[in-house]
Design an enzyme around this catalytic site. Structure first.
Site, short mmCIF file in Angstrom:
data_model
loop_
_atom_site.label_atom_id
_atom_site.label_comp_id
_atom_site.label_asym_id
_atom_site.label_seq_id
_atom_site.Cartn_x
_atom_site.Cartn_y
_atom_site.Cartn_z
N TYR A 39 14.05 52.08 34.10
CA TYR A 39 12.88 51.91 34.95
C TYR A 39 11.55 52.26 34.29
O TYR A 39 10.50 52.08 34.90
CB TYR A 39 13.03 52.77 36.23
CG TYR A 39 13.87 52.09 37.28
CD1 TYR A 39 15.24 51.91 37.11
CD2 TYR A 39 13.29 51.62 38.46
CE1 TYR A 39 16.00 51.28 38.08
CE2 TYR A 39 14.06 50.99 39.44
CZ TYR A 39 15.40 50.82 39.24
OH TYR A 39 16.15 50.20 40.19
N LYS A 61 28.26 54.94 31.83
CA LYS A 61 28.97 53.86 31.14
C LYS A 61 29.03 54.26 29.67
O LYS A 61 28.62 53.51 28.77
CB LYS A 61 28.22 52.54 31.38
CG LYS A 61 28.95 51.30 30.96
CD LYS A 61 30.14 50.92 31.82
CE LYS A 61 30.88 49.76 31.19
NZ LYS A 61 32.18 49.48 31.80
N ASP A 99 31.86 51.38 36.82
CA ASP A 99 32.63 50.27 37.42
C ASP A 99 33.78 50.83 38.26
O ASP A 99 34.02 50.39 39.39
CB ASP A 99 33.11 49.27 36.33
CG ASP A 99 33.68 49.93 35.07
OD1 ASP A 99 33.66 51.18 34.97
OD2 ASP A 99 34.14 49.19 34.18
N ASP A 148 20.60 53.02 41.85
CA ASP A 148 20.01 51.98 42.71
C ASP A 148 21.12 51.09 43.27
O ASP A 148 21.19 50.83 44.48
CB ASP A 148 19.01 51.16 41.90
CG ASP A 148 18.42 50.02 42.72
OD1 ASP A 148 18.05 50.27 43.88
OD2 ASP A 148 18.35 48.89 42.21
N ASP A 182 23.07 50.89 47.45
CA ASP A 182 23.18 49.75 48.38
C ASP A 182 24.64 49.61 48.83
O ASP A 182 24.91 49.34 50.01
CB ASP A 182 22.72 48.43 47.72
CG ASP A 182 21.24 48.13 48.00
OD1 ASP A 182 20.46 49.10 48.15
OD2 ASP A 182 20.86 46.94 48.05
C1 IPM Z 1 15.02 51.11 45.85
C2 IPM Z 1 14.42 49.78 45.43
C3 IPM Z 1 13.44 49.96 44.29
C4 IPM Z 1 14.23 50.51 43.11
C5 IPM Z 1 12.67 48.69 43.86
C6 IPM Z 1 11.97 48.04 45.01
C7 IPM Z 1 11.68 48.99 42.78
O1 IPM Z 1 15.43 48.87 45.15
O2 IPM Z 1 14.27 52.04 46.17
O3 IPM Z 1 16.25 51.23 45.90
O4 IPM Z 1 14.84 49.73 42.34
O5 IPM Z 1 14.23 51.71 42.94
MN MN Z 2 17.42 49.56 45.69
#
Ligand code: IPM
Ligand code: MN
Ligand code: NAD
Length: 361
Positions: free
Chosen positions: A139, A196, A229, A253, A257
């Site tokens: 990042y 990894k 993984d 990140d 999700d």
């Molecule tokens: C998150 C988002 C951000 C990230 C993006 C929008 C820059 O996906 O906060 O999870 O990748 O950190």
């Molecule tokens: Mn995200």
């Protein structure tokens, strides 16, 4: 000053970020009133709209100004009219980097068995926290293109891992595990590091060395390792094995999700961007979901649970717990949006949770 009158900077952002933040503030107001808190809110219009209007993502000194607050609450950023996400890079990543918010705390906690997508799993079996390193890795934006746009193009994106950066997030995860064991009684708290290192021989070798060094200093905590993984697979196969997970920025990140879906979807997941020595920022895990913007369908519970995390951080655990109880009751009784099986809109869900806060207080 932290206490009865916390000063909070609010940046709703774009799309559904604005809608869910409105509802989160509604619930904050109800909970604050019930417990005699008087938060002082200062709203900032930073986002795509302002950027497109003025050409400026942030006014000079804005990130410094954030240091003067007790906490920052953000919604989400992202707008199809700004395809390169320049404003989000400046506002969201800018805040994380400038304020050195190195610990991205993302709980994976299912509020109701009804929301769990895994067959025959109960809500109690999905209760762990992911610490994502939040200031380094892929990042940092180091790299570049050579011969861009030609068939000989070279694109390099550097993955930056520093001894200081890796050590502080690993120590933070062990510190959290020692204070908040989320496992069944009789079990040691557990920290799982995921990398990894079988392929990323330099950066993730550093993660290995630091992790096992810190683990050796924390004999009361079980330490284990999974390649990322395999970790993704295990999060689906048996999420009950996890307590605290620590990983790098990019893997964190992606995994969060996946973790959000274990809680019922992206609309349910909350997060804190923590600097233990300074001001911290709180935001739901989801983005601006442009396809849902302006339709009053976005789930505000992730943003509401983000306010819960913020209040815990501000030293108000009773008020935080009141919000959590109201959110659980809203989900259990179906007073929620369609994505989690209800029939209410965004605003009506915020109203319902605020009413539950008042009745449970
Ligand atoms: C998150 C988002 C951000 C990230 C993006 C929008 C820059 O996906 O906060 O999870 O990748 O950190
Ligand atoms: Mn995200
Ligand atoms: P997203 O999280 O915005 O949405 C993905 C999908 O998840 C949505 O289509 C929807 O089905 C569901 N979802 C997300 N939030 C929801 C909610 N509150 N209620 C109900 N359903 C919800 O991710 P995306 O579509 O990949 O990205 C959209 C924009 O947001 C992009 O510009 C992206 O860069 C940005 N983004 C910003 C942040 C942030 O500001 N923290 C986080 C992720 C993505």
């Amino acid at each position: 000053m932290k206490g009865r009158k916390p000063r909070i900077a609010v940046v709703p952002g774009d799309g559904i970020g604005v809608e869910v933040t409105n509802e989160a503030l509604k619930v904050l107001a109800a909970a604050a009133e019930a417990h005699g808190l008087e938060p002082e809110l200062r709203c900032y219009d930073f986002g795509a709209e302002r950027y497109l209007r003025t050409g400026e993502t942030l006014p000079p000194g804005a990130l410094e100004e954030f240091r003067g607050f007790d906490a920052i609450l953000m919604g989400a950023f992202g707008d199809p009219r700004v395809p390169d996400m320049k404003h989000a890079a400046d506002i969201l990543l800018g805040t994380r980097f400038h304020l050195d918010l190195y610990a991205n705390e993302r709980p994976v906690r299912c509020l109701s068995s009804r929301l769990c997508p895994l067959k025959e799993r109960r809500r109690e079996e999905i209760d762990f926290v992911i610490f994502r390193e939040n200031t380094e890795g892929l990042y940092v934006g180091m790299g570049g293109n050579f011969k861009k746009g030609t068939t000989d193009e070279i694109a390099i994106q550097e993955d930056v891992n520093t001894r200081k950066g890796v050590e502080r997030i690993v120590r933070h995860a062990f510190g959290y595990a020692s204070r908040h064991c989320r496992r069944k009684s009789g079990q040691k708290p557990k920290v799982t590091m995921s990398d990894k290192s079988n392929v990323l021989r330099f950066g993730h070798d550093l993660w290995q060395r630091v992790f096992w060094e810190v683990a050796a200093e924390n004999q009361g905590i079980e330490a284990n390792h999974l390649y990322v993984d395999a970790l993704a697979m295990q999060m689906v196969k048996d999420p009950s094995q996890f307590d605290v997970i620590v990983t790098c920025n990019m893997f964190g990140d992606i995994l969060t999700d996946l973790g959000a879906q274990l809680q019922g979807g992206l609309g349910m997941a909350a997060s804190g961007n923590i600097n233990p020595q300074g001001v911290s920022m709180f935001e739901p895990v989801h983005g601006s979901a442009p396809k849902y913007a302006g339709q009053d369908v976005a789930n505000p519970l992730g943003a509401i649970l983000t306010v819960q995390m913020m209040l815990e951080h501000l030293g108000q655990p009773e008020t935080a717990s009141l919000i959590e109880r109201a959110a659980i009751e809203a989900v259990e009784s179906g007073r929620c949006t369609r994505d989690v099986g209800g029939e209410l809109g965004t605003r009506a869900t915020g109203d319902a949770v605020a009413a539950l806060v008042r009745s449970l207080a």
